[in-house]
Design a protein around this motif. Structure first.
Motif, PDB file in Angstrom:
ATOM      1  N   UNK A   1      49.384  -7.499  61.937  1.00 41.86           N
ATOM      2  CA  UNK A   1      48.898  -6.252  61.354  1.00 41.86           C
ATOM      3  C   UNK A   1      47.492  -6.432  60.786  1.00 41.86           C
ATOM      4  N   UNK A   2      47.225  -7.596  60.197  1.00 37.08           N
ATOM      5  CA  UNK A   2      45.886  -7.847  59.652  1.00 37.08           C
ATOM      6  C   UNK A   2      44.859  -7.918  60.776  1.00 37.08           C
ATOM      7  N   UNK A   3      45.212  -8.578  61.868  1.00 35.16           N
ATOM      8  CA  UNK A   3      44.305  -8.658  63.015  1.00 35.16           C
ATOM      9  C   UNK A   3      44.034  -7.268  63.566  1.00 35.16           C
ATOM     10  N   UNK A   4      45.061  -6.444  63.642  1.00 33.25           N
ATOM     11  CA  UNK A   4      44.908  -5.076  64.110  1.00 33.25           C
ATOM     12  C   UNK A   4      44.012  -4.279  63.164  1.00 33.25           C
ATOM     13  N   UNK A   5      44.210  -4.439  61.856  1.00 33.14           N
ATOM     14  CA  UNK A   5      43.382  -3.726  60.881  1.00 33.14           C
ATOM     15  C   UNK A   5      41.932  -4.178  60.952  1.00 33.14           C
TER      16      UNK A   5
ATOM     17  N   UNK B   1      43.205  -2.630  53.175  1.00 25.31           N
ATOM     18  CA  UNK B   1      42.617  -1.854  54.270  1.00 25.31           C
ATOM     19  C   UNK B   1      41.200  -1.410  53.916  1.00 25.31           C
ATOM     20  N   UNK B   2      40.991  -0.975  52.682  1.00 24.22           N
ATOM     21  CA  UNK B   2      39.653  -0.575  52.254  1.00 24.22           C
ATOM     22  C   UNK B   2      38.687  -1.760  52.292  1.00 24.22           C
ATOM     23  N   UNK B   3      39.138  -2.912  51.853  1.00 26.31           N
ATOM     24  CA  UNK B   3      38.281  -4.100  51.871  1.00 26.31           C
ATOM     25  C   UNK B   3      37.965  -4.533  53.302  1.00 26.31           C
ATOM     26  N   UNK B   4      38.987  -4.483  54.167  1.00 31.05           N
ATOM     27  CA  UNK B   4      38.756  -4.867  55.559  1.00 31.05           C
ATOM     28  C   UNK B   4      37.812  -3.898  56.266  1.00 31.05           C
ATOM     29  N   UNK B   5      37.791  -2.655  55.839  1.00 31.94           N
ATOM     30  CA  UNK B   5      36.886  -1.673  56.423  1.00 31.94           C
ATOM     31  C   UNK B   5      35.494  -1.784  55.817  1.00 31.94           C
TER      32      UNK B   5
END
Length: 115
Positions: free
Chosen positions: A2-6, A90-94
């Motif tokens: 899921x992290x890789x997908x995000x 999710x916000x940090x990854x974006x």
């Protein structure tokens, strides 16, 4: 997974948004505002999905749970904390790839053939 997908989704969204963000920056948006806009664009579909997905998941779990080997469900506080943590991650990854894209000079983003 899921992290890789995000990460892949966030990176592709930042790449796709380079030119529109460059145009927004030419009319006065700061790199921070451009990054915030992209982060909010990613979080808008994530929030209702969690609001719908949590009760649906709990209901499905309760429906399929049979027998004496019952697993204890997490408390409401734990569920809320998990949702908040997921949205923050999710916000940090974006924000990371969006910030990188927003720091690119405007003329390079508008002038490049491939983004």
């Amino acid at each position: 997974m899921a992290v890789v997908n995000a990460v892949a989704t966030a990176w592709n969204a930042a790449l796709d948004a380079r030119r529109p963000l460059a145009v927004a920056r030419t009319i006065g948006a700061t790199p921070g505002r451009a990054t915030l806009g992209l982060v909010l664009a990613q979080l808008l579909p994530a929030f209702p999905t969690t609001v719908i997905g949590i009760p649906a998941g709990i209901g499905l779990y309760a429906l399929l749970q049979v027998g004496p080997a019952a697993v204890v469900e997490p408390s409401t506080a734990q569920t809320v904390a998990l949702v908040a943590a997921t949205l923050l991650v999710l916000a940090a990854l974006t924000a990371a790839p969006a910030r990188i894209g927003a720091r690119q000079p405007v003329h390079e983003a508008l002038h490049s053939e491939q983004n």
